[in-house]
Scaffold this active site. Sequence first.
Site, PDB file in Angstrom:
ATOM      1  N   CYS A 641       0.817  -1.188   0.164  1.00  0.00           N
ATOM      2  CA  CYS A 641       0.035   0.114   0.059  1.00  0.00           C
ATOM      3  C   CYS A 641       0.960   1.335  -0.054  1.00  0.00           C
ATOM      4  O   CYS A 641       2.235   1.213  -0.137  1.00  0.00           O
ATOM      5  CB  CYS A 641      -0.719  -0.102   1.178  1.00  0.00           C
ATOM      6  SG  CYS A 641      -0.153  -0.225   2.681  1.00  0.00           S
ATOM      7  N   HIS A 692      -8.649   4.828   4.561  1.00  0.00           N
ATOM      8  CA  HIS A 692      -8.244   6.178   4.937  1.00  0.00           C
ATOM      9  C   HIS A 692      -9.066   7.241   5.424  1.00  0.00           C
ATOM     10  O   HIS A 692      -8.781   8.052   5.901  1.00  0.00           O
ATOM     11  CB  HIS A 692      -7.332   6.513   3.747  1.00  0.00           C
ATOM     12  CG  HIS A 692      -6.076   5.602   3.399  1.00  0.00           C
ATOM     13  ND1 HIS A 692      -6.283   4.776   2.621  1.00  0.00           N
ATOM     14  CD2 HIS A 692      -4.893   5.386   4.413  1.00  0.00           C
ATOM     15  CE1 HIS A 692      -5.020   4.063   2.444  1.00  0.00           C
ATOM     16  NE2 HIS A 692      -4.403   4.365   3.520  1.00  0.00           N
TER      17      HIS A 692
HETATM   18  N1  GLN Z   1      -0.665  -6.038   8.747  1.00  0.00           N
HETATM   19  C1  GLN Z   1      -0.627  -4.401   8.962  1.00  0.00           C
HETATM   20  C2  GLN Z   1      -1.909  -3.927   9.403  1.00  0.00           C
HETATM   21  O1  GLN Z   1      -3.043  -4.153   8.924  1.00  0.00           O
HETATM   22  C3  GLN Z   1      -0.359  -3.960   7.615  1.00  0.00           C
HETATM   23  C4  GLN Z   1      -0.098  -2.221   7.568  1.00  0.00           C
HETATM   24  C5  GLN Z   1       0.385  -1.520   6.372  1.00  0.00           C
HETATM   25  O2  GLN Z   1       0.245  -2.092   5.362  1.00  0.00           O
HETATM   26  N2  GLN Z   1       0.929  -0.159   6.326  1.00  0.00           N
HETATM   27  O3  GLN Z   1      -2.046  -2.785  10.153  1.00  0.00           O
HETATM   28 ZN    ZN Z   2      -1.554  -1.280   4.037  1.00  0.00          ZN
END
Ligand code: GLN
Ligand code: ZN
Length: 751
Positions: A641, A692
């Site tokens: 991401c 988000h």
């Molecule tokens: N496993 C993490 C979460 O769900 C992944 C976080 C991320 O991609 N920044 O918080």
């Molecule tokens: Zn993420």
Amino acid sequence: MSTTIGQNSSFGQSTVLGYPRIGANRELKQAVEAYWAGRIDAAALEQTAAGLRAGVWQTLRDARLDAIPSNTFSYYDHVLDTAVAVGAIPDRFRRLGLSELDTYFAMARGVDAEPALELTKWFASNYHYLVPEIGPDTVFTANPAKALQEYAEARALGITTRPVLVGPATFLLLAKGADPFARLDDLTETYAEILGALADAGVAWVQLDEPAYVADRTPAEIDALRRTYARLGALTHRPQIFVATYFGELGDALPALLATGVEAVGLDLVAGPGNLARLAAAGPLRGTTIVAGLVDGHNVWRTDLRAAAAAGATVAGLADHVAVSTSCSLLHVPVDLAAETALDPQLAERLAFARQKVDEVVLLGRALRDGTAQLPPPLPPVPAGWRRDDVRARLSALGSNGRRRGDYAVRAVRQQERLTLPELPTTTIGSFPQTAELRAARAARRAGTLDDAGYAERMRAEVAQVIRLQEELGLDVLVHGEPERNDMVQYFGEQLDGFAATDHGWVQSYGSRCVRPPIIYGDVARPAPMTVAWATYAQSLTSKPVKGMLTGPVTILAWSFARTDQPLADTADQMALALRDECHDLEAAGIRVIQVDEPALRELLPLRTADQQGYLDWAVGAFRLATSGVADSTQIHTHLCYSEFGEVITAIDALDADVTSIEASRSKMEVLDDLAAIGYGRGVGPGVWDIHSPRVPSHDEVADAVRRAVAAVPARRLWVNPDCGLKTRGYPEVEASLRRLVAAAAEVRGH
Ligand code: GLN
Ligand code: ZN
């Protein structure tokens, strides 16, 4: 050479390109957040800010730094400050009719009616800037008020400073809109006005930052840079101009810049050692001051002062005048090592934070003039215990065999036999909301009012609740919810050998948000399993598969301060070996699905194309080392991401994960086309809910997203999940949104 109306002074021997502005105890964070919450007024905020600025200038003066920057303070972001300085405030914010300060914060954070400017990564750092919006009808107007004010404040303290602005070419190259760079000639005239106003105020030197030129640039862009600085250099009423570059090698832009008549050019000799050869090739540097970035502004290690002095002497042999500087702004390192009283002294003596780096710059400046006799003695050798021969031996024994799994077609069959998942399986990315109660439990443990057993009990109760909720919602592959993790990197850093945590080592990430990256100082090793107890506890509560949840080697590396005494690739492999052991232990404990998150896969991608493949090769290699030790029947997921991945799509394929979940909802599933274009043929879970935003998506929105995905990817390879983890969300919206997600998957599955 042009006449200069400000006092014509030499640059001095030592400088820094910028200094942390957040305050040693994050005072600025507290003040701006109090202002946003309405607890203090603008005057009180401004008073705190002025105090912080004065403190920085006095610190730099007392350290006997020759040339002190100003206008490096910012309420939120220096690119946003530059946008304001050139009048580039989009109409949609002007129309709000807010005060100047509130308009500024509206651009940074958005208001109900208007989303904020886009936030994105500042070159190869973990700092994020606000992307200026520049169109053909943006009207540039000079607004040097902030730079003038800071200059005057410092003068009132008896300190002469050098105002700093993002340079016009970089500003436009970072902007978005319809061809912002086409506006460079217009914008240059606005900078000319700003320089005139600075000269009126008696400013002798100005610093214009042009880091965009350490990335690949077209000949036209380089020529535009030359044109801009030739124009600014030809002004008769202006301060002397210092063009600073950092984060890499300047390449063809260096001779272009040297031909413009600017008085000083800054080069990063840490991230761009090749700048030295380029400088030598440029021929005699008639009168140009070279500001040699010899002290790493992007990492926390002490400088090898003798090596740096030697490089400085080489530059001195090429240029009439040389000054010593940091490689980039000190914004990217914590403020003061003196605050770290709990660090191992053998580590502490090897570290330098911003305050200590200023001393190094001053020492090197003196060494340039007086020779190296006064430099402190070199550091003692690295403690033997930091080296782990067992780790090194295992890594070389594994070699490249440790990076390959069996045939995917076989894996897919074995995994499905074991998991018996429905078509379009639903899952989440890992974290569930970090509630106020969880944070309070963590604080209580830190304060000593909750013991380890009590804390663990509290976390287990949370895991049980998260499992119950997922079963009730009808998700197919469950998670334990990560309540025990403060941060996805810190959590592993605290448990691995070779890592140290700081107490106050905060670095600004964006706006008021700061992070405290761990420091990797030695060979990485895993003394004990890190996640197995949580995963198996969660798995004991349900018959559905629970995912083991790990942070990948590249992400841990990207969000830590890495050692510089060995290639990053070697450190990544050591991290990967520890994670490989963790995967093995999870598997042995009955965990059938393991997710290894790599949200930062793109972050360390080199700025120059020529260097990118080499990076991707070792980054992918480390991920595969971490994940390829498991049986065919164990399903490996990864999650990506925070950025657009089109550029590195073949590397994502090369990770060879069985399932890739990837942020996609904002970009309307574009990434699926990118994956299809390269023939990606394994499982994929494009995010169908943008986590988000606190908004609960409608049933139709989620169902449409799933349908769009089904149109692009065969349903048997498709997963349904949110864009990212849920830790920043609240339970009401999480429950409602996940209910829709499960319902949408069922609906599409039924057709
Ligand atoms: N496993 C993490 C979460 O769900 C992944 C976080 C991320 O991609 N920044 O918080
Ligand atoms: Zn993420």
